[in-house]
Motif scaffolding. Structure first.
Motif, mmCIF file in Angstrom:
data_model
loop_
_atom_site.group_PDB
_atom_site.id
_atom_site.type_symbol
_atom_site.label_atom_id
_atom_site.label_comp_id
_atom_site.label_asym_id
_atom_site.label_seq_id
_atom_site.Cartn_x
_atom_site.Cartn_y
_atom_site.Cartn_z
ATOM 1 N N ALA A 213 6.155 13.540 -12.678
ATOM 2 C CA ALA A 213 7.498 13.147 -13.131
ATOM 3 C C ALA A 213 7.425 12.022 -14.160
ATOM 4 C CB ALA A 213 8.344 12.731 -11.931
ATOM 5 N N ILE A 214 6.539 11.060 -13.927
ATOM 6 C CA ILE A 214 6.388 9.953 -14.882
ATOM 7 C C ILE A 214 5.869 10.470 -16.221
ATOM 8 C CG2 ILE A 214 5.113 7.826 -15.348
ATOM 9 C CD1 ILE A 214 5.143 7.297 -12.328
ATOM 10 N N LYS A 215 4.874 11.360 -16.183
ATOM 11 C CA LYS A 215 4.331 11.912 -17.422
ATOM 12 C C LYS A 215 5.392 12.690 -18.193
ATOM 13 C CE LYS A 215 -0.524 12.333 -16.018
ATOM 14 N NZ LYS A 215 -1.650 13.287 -15.748
ATOM 15 N N LEU A 216 6.168 13.524 -17.490
ATOM 16 C CA LEU A 216 7.192 14.314 -18.160
ATOM 17 C C LEU A 216 8.273 13.419 -18.760
ATOM 18 C CD1 LEU A 216 8.302 17.050 -18.919
ATOM 19 C CD2 LEU A 216 9.384 17.199 -16.669
ATOM 20 N N THR A 217 8.626 12.348 -18.062
ATOM 21 C CA THR A 217 9.604 11.399 -18.593
ATOM 22 C C THR A 217 9.092 10.746 -19.868
ATOM 23 O OG1 THR A 217 10.406 10.956 -16.349
ATOM 24 C CG2 THR A 217 10.988 9.372 -18.056
ATOM 25 N N LEU A 218 7.821 10.348 -19.862
ATOM 26 C CA LEU A 218 7.236 9.728 -21.050
ATOM 27 C C LEU A 218 7.132 10.723 -22.204
ATOM 28 C CD1 LEU A 218 4.396 7.586 -19.397
ATOM 29 C CD2 LEU A 218 6.609 6.806 -20.269
ATOM 30 N N ILE A 219 6.814 11.980 -21.893
ATOM 31 C CA ILE A 219 6.730 12.996 -22.943
ATOM 32 C C ILE A 219 8.102 13.228 -23.568
ATOM 33 C CG2 ILE A 219 6.348 15.461 -23.355
ATOM 34 C CD1 ILE A 219 4.090 15.336 -21.290
ATOM 35 N N ALA A 220 9.126 13.372 -22.726
ATOM 36 C CA ALA A 220 10.477 13.607 -23.243
ATOM 37 C C ALA A 220 10.941 12.432 -24.102
ATOM 38 C CB ALA A 220 11.447 13.841 -22.080
ATOM 39 N N ILE B 141 3.898 5.884 -5.575
ATOM 40 C CA ILE B 141 3.880 6.007 -7.034
ATOM 41 C C ILE B 141 2.728 6.888 -7.500
ATOM 42 C CG2 ILE B 141 3.547 4.699 -9.179
ATOM 43 C CD1 ILE B 141 5.078 2.430 -7.957
ATOM 44 N N LEU B 142 1.587 6.831 -6.792
ATOM 45 C CA LEU B 142 0.415 7.615 -7.180
ATOM 46 C C LEU B 142 0.443 9.028 -6.638
ATOM 47 C CD1 LEU B 142 -2.433 4.948 -6.819
ATOM 48 C CD2 LEU B 142 -1.188 5.655 -8.880
ATOM 49 N N ASP B 143 1.519 9.424 -5.983
ATOM 50 C CA ASP B 143 1.654 10.801 -5.515
ATOM 51 C C ASP B 143 1.614 11.753 -6.715
ATOM 52 O OD1 ASP B 143 2.527 12.695 -3.202
ATOM 53 O OD2 ASP B 143 3.936 13.134 -4.833
ATOM 54 N N ALA C 245 10.715 3.644 -4.498
ATOM 55 C CA ALA C 245 9.549 3.228 -5.277
ATOM 56 C C ALA C 245 9.654 3.745 -6.710
ATOM 57 C CB ALA C 245 8.271 3.736 -4.614
ATOM 58 N N ILE C 246 10.038 5.022 -6.868
ATOM 59 C CA ILE C 246 10.231 5.558 -8.210
ATOM 60 C C ILE C 246 11.435 4.901 -8.877
ATOM 61 C CG2 ILE C 246 10.539 7.649 -9.575
ATOM 62 C CD1 ILE C 246 7.911 7.513 -8.085
ATOM 63 N N ALA C 247 12.494 4.660 -8.087
ATOM 64 C CA ALA C 247 13.678 4.001 -8.645
ATOM 65 C C ALA C 247 13.361 2.586 -9.114
ATOM 66 C CB ALA C 247 14.796 3.978 -7.613
ATOM 67 N N ASP D 146 0.821 -1.206 0.000
ATOM 68 C CA ASP D 146 0.000 0.000 0.000
ATOM 69 C C ASP D 146 0.861 1.264 0.000
ATOM 70 O OD1 ASP D 146 -2.250 -1.581 0.015
ATOM 71 O OD2 ASP D 146 -2.451 -1.545 2.209
ATOM 72 N N THR D 147 1.901 1.274 0.808
ATOM 73 C CA THR D 147 2.802 2.429 0.837
ATOM 74 C C THR D 147 3.518 2.594 -0.503
ATOM 75 O OG1 THR D 147 3.154 2.041 3.196
ATOM 76 C CG2 THR D 147 4.705 3.503 2.084
#
Length: 302
Positions: free
Chosen positions: A76-83, A68-70, A264-266, A62-63
């Motif tokens: 950050a995930i969206k910007l990485t995918l856009i780049a 990840i859903l923060d 978690a992001i890593a 859960d944590t």
């Protein structure tokens, strides 16, 4: 004379068979090298990967999902995918064009073009980011003009995309150039003689021959684009929720001692690396089969 000619040639055939020998290296040397390689991979690859996923899931699933859903993590995930989504197609077009020009044609400045393709490999990503700061910063060459027209490049998505493109553009070209040079120009010349246009020749002759090498370069380019840190760190400004990519978000969270969220992001980047390795291995296998089939076809025609 006839008796000599009638003798069987079995001894000669047996003598021609290769004999396996360990004259070049003893068994202990071979096993020592294998052990050193496995120890190195375990220490610098497997242990860090296990540590990343262990730390990410340390406080429960859960944590992990909450980190990840923060909103900042999602941004950050969206910007990485856009780049990556912008830079990879651009590098795909450039890589195919550069490889086609270098492998199929002879022209002045060919060696200079090859040197320029290798430039990102010899320049630090931080220096690459500083180049864009000197060009598009407030005190840069185009800074005043950009401010007058309210155009934002630094500390915005365009700057991140430009830095990512600069760092990743050699991957596709460097993968295709030796492959195209090995294949030669005979098939393309035959297609042109038979009346095919340039686009038809590329689509029906060249592209099927380079498709696995092209996919290999795209996979490597995409992985490098999504994991880029140095150049993007210089041009992004570290604006939380706006100009942070996934690697930058990991750094910020780690500096704030939010280790669970950082790992978690890593772990997403580590998972991307594992998927990239799996796809890379599959493409290498298919590329090897394709090259072996082409070699067999060439031998049969000869």
């Amino acid at each position: 004379m006839s008796a000599v000619l009638d003798k069987p040639l079995v001894p000669a055939v047996r003598a021609a068979r290769p004999v396996k020998t360990n004259a070049f290296e003893p068994n202990w040397v071979r096993w020592t090298l294998i052990a050193v390689a496995l120890a190195f991979l375990t220490l610098f690859l497997f242990v860090p990967l296990v540590a990343v996923f262990t730390e990410a899931l340390k406080r429960g699933w859960d944590t992990y999902v909450e980190a990840i859903l923060d909103p900042d993590a999602i941004s950050a995930i969206k910007l990485t995918l856009i780049a990556a989504g912008i830079s990879v197609p651009l590098n795909l077009v450039f890589g195919v064009s550069a490889a086609w020009a270098i492998a199929k044609f002879e022209f002045r400045g060919k060696s200079i073009l090859l040197t320029l393709i290798d430039l990102p490999f010899s320049v630090s990503p931080v220096i690459a980011g500083l180049i864009y700061v000197l060009l598009f910063g407030a005190q840069g060459w185009f800074g005043e003009w950009l401010m007058e027209h309210d155009i934002k490049i630094l500390f915005a998505v365009p700057g991140i995309v430009l830095a990512t493109v600069f760092i990743t553009f050699p991957f596709v070209a460097r993968e295709l150039i030796p492959l195209m040079q090995q294949q030669g120009t005979e098939e393309e010349e035959a297609a042109l003689v038979l009346g095919a246009s340039g686009w038809q020749t590329f689509r029906r002759v060249t592209l099927p021959n380079i498709k696995w090498g092209l996919l290999y370069g795209v996979i490597l380019c995409n992985a490098r684009a999504m994991g880029e840190f140095g150049a993007v760190s210089v041009v992004s400004g570290h604006i939380r929720g706006e100009t942070n990519t996934m690697p930058l978000q990991v750094e910020i969270l780690y500096n704030e001692y939010n280790f669970t969220a950082a790992f978690a992001i890593a772990s997403l980047l580590a998972l991307l690396a594992l998927v990239t390795l799996a796809i890379k291995s599959f493409i290498e296998w298919r590329l090897h089969l394709s090259m072996r089939d082409d070699a067999g076809t060439t031998e049969r025609t000869q």
